[in-house]
Write a protein that holds these residues in place. Sequence first.
Motif, PDB file in Angstrom:
ATOM      1  N   LEU A  34       0.813  -1.222   0.000  1.00 48.52           N
ATOM      2  CA  LEU A  34       0.000   0.000   0.000  1.00 48.52           C
ATOM      3  C   LEU A  34       0.840   1.263   0.000  1.00 48.52           C
ATOM      4  O   LEU A  34       0.301   2.366   0.071  1.00 48.52           O
ATOM      5  CB  LEU A  34      -0.944  -0.003   1.207  1.00 48.52           C
ATOM      6  CG  LEU A  34      -2.005  -1.114   1.209  1.00 48.52           C
ATOM      7  CD1 LEU A  34      -2.758  -1.127   2.531  1.00 48.52           C
ATOM      8  CD2 LEU A  34      -2.973  -0.949   0.039  1.00 48.52           C
ATOM      9  N   ASN A  35       2.163   1.110  -0.069  1.00 47.68           N
ATOM     10  CA  ASN A  35       3.046   2.281  -0.104  1.00 47.68           C
ATOM     11  C   ASN A  35       2.764   3.182  -1.298  1.00 47.68           C
ATOM     12  O   ASN A  35       2.754   4.408  -1.188  1.00 47.68           O
ATOM     13  CB  ASN A  35       4.513   1.842  -0.180  1.00 47.68           C
ATOM     14  CG  ASN A  35       5.075   1.520   1.182  1.00 47.68           C
ATOM     15  OD1 ASN A  35       4.494   1.859   2.201  1.00 47.68           O
ATOM     16  ND2 ASN A  35       6.217   0.846   1.197  1.00 47.68           N
ATOM     17  N   SER A  36       2.563   2.554  -2.448  1.00 48.70           N
ATOM     18  CA  SER A  36       2.512   3.322  -3.687  1.00 48.70           C
ATOM     19  C   SER A  36       1.104   3.582  -4.197  1.00 48.70           C
ATOM     20  O   SER A  36       0.884   4.540  -4.948  1.00 48.70           O
ATOM     21  CB  SER A  36       3.306   2.599  -4.780  1.00 48.70           C
ATOM     22  OG  SER A  36       2.815   1.283  -4.963  1.00 48.70           O
ATOM     23  N   ARG A  37       0.128   2.761  -3.807  1.00 45.50           N
ATOM     24  CA  ARG A  37      -1.221   2.967  -4.333  1.00 45.50           C
ATOM     25  C   ARG A  37      -2.249   2.272  -3.455  1.00 45.50           C
ATOM     26  O   ARG A  37      -1.905   1.422  -2.618  1.00 45.50           O
ATOM     27  CB  ARG A  37      -1.343   2.434  -5.761  1.00 45.50           C
ATOM     28  CG  ARG A  37      -1.201   0.917  -5.897  1.00 45.50           C
ATOM     29  CD  ARG A  37      -1.233   0.489  -7.352  1.00 45.50           C
ATOM     30  NE  ARG A  37      -1.137  -0.959  -7.513  1.00 45.50           N
ATOM     31  CZ  ARG A  37      -2.182  -1.775  -7.614  1.00 45.50           C
ATOM     32  NH1 ARG A  37      -3.418  -1.287  -7.567  1.00 45.50           N
ATOM     33  NH2 ARG A  37      -2.010  -3.076  -7.786  1.00 45.50           N
ATOM     34  N   ARG A  38      -3.509   2.629  -3.647  1.00 42.92           N
ATOM     35  CA  ARG A  38      -4.616   1.949  -2.985  1.00 42.92           C
ATOM     36  C   ARG A  38      -4.859   0.610  -3.664  1.00 42.92           C
ATOM     37  O   ARG A  38      -4.670   0.468  -4.866  1.00 42.92           O
ATOM     38  CB  ARG A  38      -5.877   2.806  -3.053  1.00 42.92           C
ATOM     39  CG  ARG A  38      -5.720   4.199  -2.483  1.00 42.92           C
ATOM     40  CD  ARG A  38      -6.798   5.133  -2.986  1.00 42.92           C
ATOM     41  NE  ARG A  38      -8.096   4.834  -2.417  1.00 42.92           N
ATOM     42  CZ  ARG A  38      -9.249   5.283  -2.901  1.00 42.92           C
ATOM     43  NH1 ARG A  38      -9.262   6.033  -3.991  1.00 42.92           N
ATOM     44  NH2 ARG A  38     -10.384   4.990  -2.308  1.00 42.92           N
ATOM     45  N   MET A  39      -5.287  -0.376  -2.891  1.00 43.75           N
ATOM     46  CA  MET A  39      -5.575  -1.691  -3.455  1.00 43.75           C
ATOM     47  C   MET A  39      -6.805  -2.257  -2.773  1.00 43.75           C
ATOM     48  O   MET A  39      -7.046  -2.010  -1.581  1.00 43.75           O
ATOM     49  CB  MET A  39      -4.387  -2.646  -3.246  1.00 43.75           C
ATOM     50  CG  MET A  39      -3.096  -2.200  -3.913  1.00 43.75           C
ATOM     51  SD  MET A  39      -1.695  -3.303  -3.568  1.00 43.75           S
ATOM     52  CE  MET A  39      -2.173  -4.760  -4.508  1.00 43.75           C
ATOM     53  N   ASN A  40      -7.591  -3.036  -3.542  1.00 42.95           N
ATOM     54  CA  ASN A  40      -8.725  -3.699  -2.911  1.00 42.95           C
ATOM     55  C   ASN A  40      -8.279  -5.040  -2.343  1.00 42.95           C
ATOM     56  O   ASN A  40      -7.152  -5.495  -2.570  1.00 42.95           O
ATOM     57  CB  ASN A  40      -9.905  -3.842  -3.870  1.00 42.95           C
ATOM     58  CG  ASN A  40      -9.586  -4.714  -5.071  1.00 42.95           C
ATOM     59  OD1 ASN A  40      -8.979  -5.774  -4.950  1.00 42.95           O
ATOM     60  ND2 ASN A  40     -10.019  -4.272  -6.257  1.00 42.95           N
ATOM     61  N   VAL A  41      -9.145  -5.671  -1.578  1.00 43.66           N
ATOM     62  CA  VAL A  41      -8.779  -6.905  -0.871  1.00 43.66           C
ATOM     63  C   VAL A  41      -8.390  -8.004  -1.849  1.00 43.66           C
ATOM     64  O   VAL A  41      -7.429  -8.755  -1.614  1.00 43.66           O
ATOM     65  CB  VAL A  41      -9.935  -7.362   0.042  1.00 43.66           C
ATOM     66  CG1 VAL A  41      -9.633  -8.722   0.656  1.00 43.66           C
ATOM     67  CG2 VAL A  41     -10.183  -6.338   1.138  1.00 43.66           C
ATOM     68  N   ALA A  42      -9.107  -8.097  -2.962  1.00 45.68           N
ATOM     69  CA  ALA A  42      -8.788  -9.139  -3.947  1.00 45.68           C
ATOM     70  C   ALA A  42      -7.401  -8.918  -4.557  1.00 45.68           C
ATOM     71  O   ALA A  42      -6.655  -9.879  -4.793  1.00 45.68           O
ATOM     72  CB  ALA A  42      -9.848  -9.156  -5.044  1.00 45.68           C
ATOM     73  N   GLU A  43      -7.046  -7.661  -4.818  1.00 45.55           N
ATOM     74  CA  GLU A  43      -5.721  -7.361  -5.363  1.00 45.55           C
ATOM     75  C   GLU A  43      -4.623  -7.716  -4.370  1.00 45.55           C
ATOM     76  O   GLU A  43      -3.564  -8.238  -4.751  1.00 45.55           O
ATOM     77  CB  GLU A  43      -5.641  -5.886  -5.745  1.00 45.55           C
ATOM     78  CG  GLU A  43      -6.479  -5.504  -6.952  1.00 45.55           C
ATOM     79  CD  GLU A  43      -6.522  -4.007  -7.200  1.00 45.55           C
ATOM     80  OE1 GLU A  43      -6.626  -3.615  -8.368  1.00 45.55           O
ATOM     81  OE2 GLU A  43      -6.462  -3.229  -6.212  1.00 45.55           O
ATOM     82  N   LEU A  44      -4.860  -7.435  -3.088  1.00 41.71           N
ATOM     83  CA  LEU A  44      -3.881  -7.805  -2.063  1.00 41.71           C
ATOM     84  C   LEU A  44      -3.717  -9.322  -2.002  1.00 41.71           C
ATOM     85  O   LEU A  44      -2.597  -9.830  -1.897  1.00 41.71           O
ATOM     86  CB  LEU A  44      -4.324  -7.262  -0.706  1.00 41.71           C
ATOM     87  CG  LEU A  44      -4.186  -5.752  -0.485  1.00 41.71           C
ATOM     88  CD1 LEU A  44      -4.906  -5.331   0.792  1.00 41.71           C
ATOM     89  CD2 LEU A  44      -2.718  -5.342  -0.416  1.00 41.71           C
ATOM     90  N   ALA A  45      -4.838 -10.031  -2.048  1.00 41.78           N
ATOM     91  CA  ALA A  45      -4.783 -11.493  -2.001  1.00 41.78           C
ATOM     92  C   ALA A  45      -3.998 -12.054  -3.184  1.00 41.78           C
ATOM     93  O   ALA A  45      -3.167 -12.962  -3.020  1.00 41.78           O
ATOM     94  CB  ALA A  45      -6.202 -12.058  -1.986  1.00 41.78           C
ATOM     95  N   GLU A  46      -4.225 -11.508  -4.371  1.00 38.02           N
ATOM     96  CA  GLU A  46      -3.525 -11.984  -5.562  1.00 38.02           C
ATOM     97  C   GLU A  46      -2.035 -11.702  -5.470  1.00 38.02           C
ATOM     98  O   GLU A  46      -1.199 -12.564  -5.787  1.00 38.02           O
ATOM     99  CB  GLU A  46      -4.113 -11.308  -6.802  1.00 38.02           C
ATOM    100  CG  GLU A  46      -3.469 -11.780  -8.103  1.00 38.02           C
ATOM    101  CD  GLU A  46      -4.090 -11.129  -9.331  1.00 38.02           C
ATOM    102  OE1 GLU A  46      -3.616 -11.420 -10.446  1.00 38.02           O
ATOM    103  OE2 GLU A  46      -5.034 -10.318  -9.166  1.00 38.02           O
TER     104      GLU A  46
END
Length: 315
Positions: A34-46
Motif C-alpha cells: 500500500l506504499n505506492s497505491r490503494r488496493m482492494n482486498v482481492a488485489e492484495l490477495a492476488e
Amino acid sequence: MSEILELSMEHADELVKVTHALSTELRLRMLALLNSRRMNVAELAEALEIPVSTAASNVKVLEQAGLIVTELLPASRGAMKVCSRIYDDIKIIINAPQPLAEADQGEYCYEIAMPIGNFTACEVAPTCGMVSETGPIITEDSPAGFFHPDRVQAQLVWLRKGYLEYRYPLEIPAGAEIREIQFSVEICSEAPNYANDWPSDITLWINGVEVGTWTSPGDFGGRRGKLNPAWWIDTGTQFGTLKTWSVDRTRSTIDHQELSAVTLAQLNLTRQNHVDLRLGVKEDARHKGGMNLFGKKFGDYEQDLVMKIFYSVKA
C-alpha cells in the motif's frame, strides 16, 4: 509533510493494537504493497498469493489498529473494499520524557479543555456545518449559523475555507516562568461527504503569531469513528488525526517534529490574562482542503481542544 504515528507507554491500549497488527510478516507485506497505491482486498490477495478470506481478516486487523482506512466502492459485481495506508512512519517511544508537571518539584502544568463549539470568532464558507451528540445544530452550509448560541454544544464542526478562534483564560501565578505551551485536537480536512486523499494546509496561530502549518492528508471516512453517535451518517466524515502543536523557548513543533522557528518569547504570553488560538486555512494556502474539528464525543479520541502550559515557580 509525511504522516508519522507516534506511540508511547502513555497510550498502552493503542500501542498493543498497533504492535499486534505489525507482528506478522503478512501484514507487514500488505502495508508495503500500500506504499505506492490503494488496493482492494482481492488485489492484495492476488499479490500475496493467499485466499481472499485470509487477506480480508488481516485487513480488518490493520484497520482496527488505525494503520489503514478502507472504503466500499462499486464493482462489477456488488462492492469492493479498497484499502489505503494512513502513515508513512511509525515511531514507538519507550522512554518518553516526563511532562514538566511531573518532572520536578516546583514545576506545574496548567490545562484547559475547550469545547470545539466555544469559539469566539470565525470566518467560514461552505461546505460548513456543526452537529452535537444528538443531531444537527444549524442548517448545513449556512455560515450565519456559526453565530448561533447553541454552537457551544458542537461535537463536530467543519468548514471549507476560513478559521475558528478561541480564547483561553490564563490563570498561572504571578512571576511564573513558562517553559512550553501546547495545543492538541483531533482534526482532518473537509471534503463533500469524505475523501481519504484530500490534502489541506491547516495553520495554527497563538496570540496572532503564525506558529506553523500541518498538511492533513485527507477527510477520513470508510469506517465509523469510534465515538460517533448512532445517528451520524456512514457517508460523512468519520474521524481525524490527533495533532499536538508545541512552542518552547527554542522552536515550534508538531508531534515532536520541528515545524518553525517561532519561540515562546514571540507569543507575549504573560502580558495578558488570556491566550488566543486560531485554527484555519489561509487564503494563499497551496492546499485549500478545509478543516474538521472533533469534540470528545465524535471521532476516535475522547478529548476537546486542549491547551497545556508547562511552567515553573521559584521557591
